[in-house]
Design a protein around this motif. Structure first.
Motif, PDB file in Angstrom:
ATOM      1  N   LEU A  52       0.811  -1.218   0.000  1.00 22.01           N
ATOM      2  CA  LEU A  52       0.000   0.000   0.000  1.00 22.01           C
ATOM      3  C   LEU A  52       0.839   1.261   0.000  1.00 22.01           C
ATOM      4  CD1 LEU A  52      -2.897  -0.879   2.470  1.00 22.01           C
ATOM      5  CD2 LEU A  52      -2.955  -0.855  -0.009  1.00 22.01           C
ATOM      6  N   THR A  53       1.913   1.275   0.797  1.00 17.99           N
ATOM      7  CA  THR A  53       2.654   2.525   1.015  1.00 17.99           C
ATOM      8  C   THR A  53       4.082   2.472   0.510  1.00 17.99           C
ATOM      9  OG1 THR A  53       3.494   1.913   3.216  1.00 17.99           O
ATOM     10  CG2 THR A  53       1.279   2.817   3.103  1.00 17.99           C
ATOM     11  N   GLY A  54       4.587   1.301   0.152  1.00 22.14           N
ATOM     12  CA  GLY A  54       5.976   1.201  -0.288  1.00 22.14           C
ATOM     13  C   GLY A  54       6.965   1.156   0.854  1.00 22.14           C
ATOM     14  N   SER A  55       6.493   1.126   2.093  1.00 18.41           N
ATOM     15  CA  SER A  55       7.364   1.065   3.259  1.00 18.41           C
ATOM     16  C   SER A  55       6.730   0.151   4.297  1.00 18.41           C
ATOM     17  CB  SER A  55       7.581   2.460   3.856  1.00 18.41           C
ATOM     18  OG  SER A  55       8.289   2.387   5.082  1.00 18.41           O
ATOM     19  N   SER A  56       7.550  -0.482   5.093  1.00 20.08           N
ATOM     20  CA  SER A  56       7.041  -1.356   6.145  1.00 20.08           C
ATOM     21  C   SER A  56       6.812  -0.611   7.445  1.00 20.08           C
ATOM     22  CB  SER A  56       8.022  -2.515   6.386  1.00 20.08           C
ATOM     23  OG  SER A  56       9.304  -2.020   6.764  1.00 20.08           O
TER      24      SER A  56
END
Length: 554
Positions: A189-193
């Motif tokens: 969803l956001t490209g980051s964990s």
């Protein structure tokens, strides 16, 4: 799924239910049967409703108080896109400093797995270090991930706390503990964990690092955030070889020849392929480790000349160790650096407010600016889309109500009665943790459908008594209509509510991370919408529902 369920249930009600009724009830006696509970229910409800019937201002005031309480509570609610999934598979990011060697990363990962396996309930542990060929994650050997699986029989929160304490015992590493499912969803969803990501744009890497360090220091002093760290964009030592064109020409060596031969010896390069038994294998050329383990070896690296002779690399090139950025990341034609953070016992919206306050207090040079990313930005975008769709849907609902009642005032009455379900859901969420998540959204949509059905059923019955049975508009009509519909309204609310009680009282246990907040919102909405339909809609209908009076006035 919800829309399909509503459509299918409506189709069944209009086709299968009448057919089954004809097949199963055509020989049933037609004498009227009544539950012994209904007379008691009707008498009790009539006694409670009569004092309100003559006081519509009181009913309107009660509804306004309910609405304003929901409006006042809503800003205090925290918001998060995803709940904390209590999954039994955990993933730990395991990052050393750029330049950390492969043996050291293996040593740390093996030691961590050995220690994690001593925790009661941890069934297994695995890890990967660096990246495989042509993988989607471009990281150096300093990057690793560990995975563990936890037995369902052990206490979830206690085991997670022990795992977190064990991981925190490895200083000098950037590490975290997340469930595998939530980490994957965040990545997609956001490209980051990470739930909180601050991106700083600019051109000079040193300036980006200074501002990132300033933000990191400020965030570490704030409550509600933990594991605050800046993206590992640091200088690492690198051998810089510059060919002296005049000296190389004297030996007949071209700069490209130096690059290729030095690359073969120091880093290894693919020289060809071998095809055998329907398989292809890369052929790589690389020198032995003992021939490249010191700067002296690089000085004396033999470069082959066109005449077949060899010349030491230092004879035709300058060699030195210089600081070089381990990576240069760009976004929107500008360099950027990230500061990541995890939540520490607060809602996502609360943490974002803290971050925004910190960013407002930091000055950025011209051409440098921050951007808040991560889970919250996706939630904000989803909220904006939902608001646009909700406004359109609300308009369509109002039009359908008008078509059903043939009265704008009754349509508005029914429309505002629906909002009682939303207020009840907001109050219930506020009283049980104060956080709205994906499950809460599903609950709001569900309870709106139930509240709409009960309100339409009540007002349509008023119109039926007046149009089909010839009752004159007045208190008797409103009392009779409300009394005859109290049982179906309560039955709808009770059957739905009782089915959700186990989900509500069980709490946010593993597997119920979405169902629990959904059940809380639906129960709260059912309570308020039922009370509004039974005690506020009747006196207000008596005030504004006389269609003949409206027609004469018109």
């Amino acid at each position: 799924a919800y829309v399909i369920a509503v459509l299918v249930s409506g189709f069944i009600a209009m086709t299968v239910t009448p057919a089954l009724s004809y097949m199963l009830l055509r020989k049933a006696p037609l004498d009227k049967r009544q539950s012994p509970i209904l007379p008691l229910l009707h008498r009790g409800y009539s006694r409670a409703l009569k004092p309100v019937m003559g006081r519509p201002a009181f009913a309107i005031g009660a509804f306004a108080l309910l609405a304003f309480s929901g409006i006042g509570v809503y800003p205090q609610l925290g918001q998060e896109l995803l709940p904390d999934f209590k999954e039994r598979d955990f993933l730990m990011h395991w990052l050393g400093k750029p330049g950390t060697s492969h043996p050291e990363m293996v040593r740390i990962s093996e030691l961590a797995c050995q220690e994690l396996l001593t925790i009661d309930g941890v069934n297994n542990c695995g890890s990967h270090i660096g990246q495989a060929l042509l993988m989607d994650e471009v990281y150096g050997i300093y990057f690793g991930e560990n995975w563990i699986s936890v037995d369902p029989s052990v206490d979830y929160d206690e085991t997670l706390a022990t795992v977190q304490a064990t991981v925190d015992g490895y200083p000098g590493l950037v590490r975290d503990v997340q469930t595998y499912l939530k980490e994957r969803i965040r990545e997609v969803l956001t490209g980051s964990s990470h739930p909180i990501v601050i991106r700083i744009y600019g051109e000079d890497m040193d300036t980006l690092r200074r501002k990132a360090a300033e933000i990191e220091e400020a965030l570490r002093a704030e409550d509600g955030l933990k594991e605050v760290h800046t993206e590992l964009l640091v200088d690492i030592p690198q051998v810089d070889i510059k060919v002296d064109l005049d000296l190389a020409a004297a030996y007949g060596v071209k700069p490209g020849d130096v690059r290729r031969q030095a690359g073969y010896m120091l880093a290894g390069e693919e020289a060809g392929d071998i095809h055998t038994v329907n398989r292809t294998y890369d052929v790589n050329i690389w020198s032995l480790p003992e021939n490249r383990d010191s700067l002296t070896d690089i000085y004396n690296l033999p470069i082959e000349t066109p005449s077949g002779e060899r010349v030491a690399l230092q004879e035709i090139a300058s060699i030195e160790i210089v600081p070089t950025a381990n990576a240069v990341n760009r976004e929107n034609l500008a360099r950027r650096i990230h500061i990541d953070a995890e939540l520490d016992g607060v809602a996502l919206s609360t943490a974002v407010e803290t971050v925004e306050e910190v960013l407002e207090g930091i000055e950025f040079p011209v051409g440098y600016y921050p951007e808040l990313l991560g889970e919250f930005s996706e939630q904000q975008e989803a909220s904006r889309n939902l608001l646009r769709i909700s406004l359109l849907s609300g308009l369509l609902v109002l039009i359908l109500l008008y078509v059903s009642y043939n009265s704008l005032r009754l349509a508005v009455l029914s429309f505002f009665a629906l909002s009682a379900a939303l207020v009840g859901g907001v109050l219930a969420a506020w009283g049980t943790g104060g956080v709205l998540s994906l499950g809460s959204l599903v609950g709001f949509l569900t309870v709106l459908g139930i509240a709409a059905r009960n309100g339409i059923m009540l007002i349509n019955h008023y119109q039926h008594l007046e149009d089909k049975e010839g009752m004159a508009f007045g208190p008797d009509l409103v009392l009779r209509g409300a009394r005859e519909r109290v049982a179906p309204i309560l039955m709808t609310a009770l059957t739905t509510g009782l089915a959700l009680v186990p989900l509500a009282i069980s709490g946010s246990i593993p597997g119920h991370e979405i169902e629990h907040p959904m059940a809380i919102v639906i129960l709260g909405g059912l309570i308020t919408s039922t009370l509004v339909n039974l005690f506020i809609v009747p006196p207000v209908y008596l005030l504004i529902g006389d269609r003949h009076k409206t027609a004469v006035a018109a």
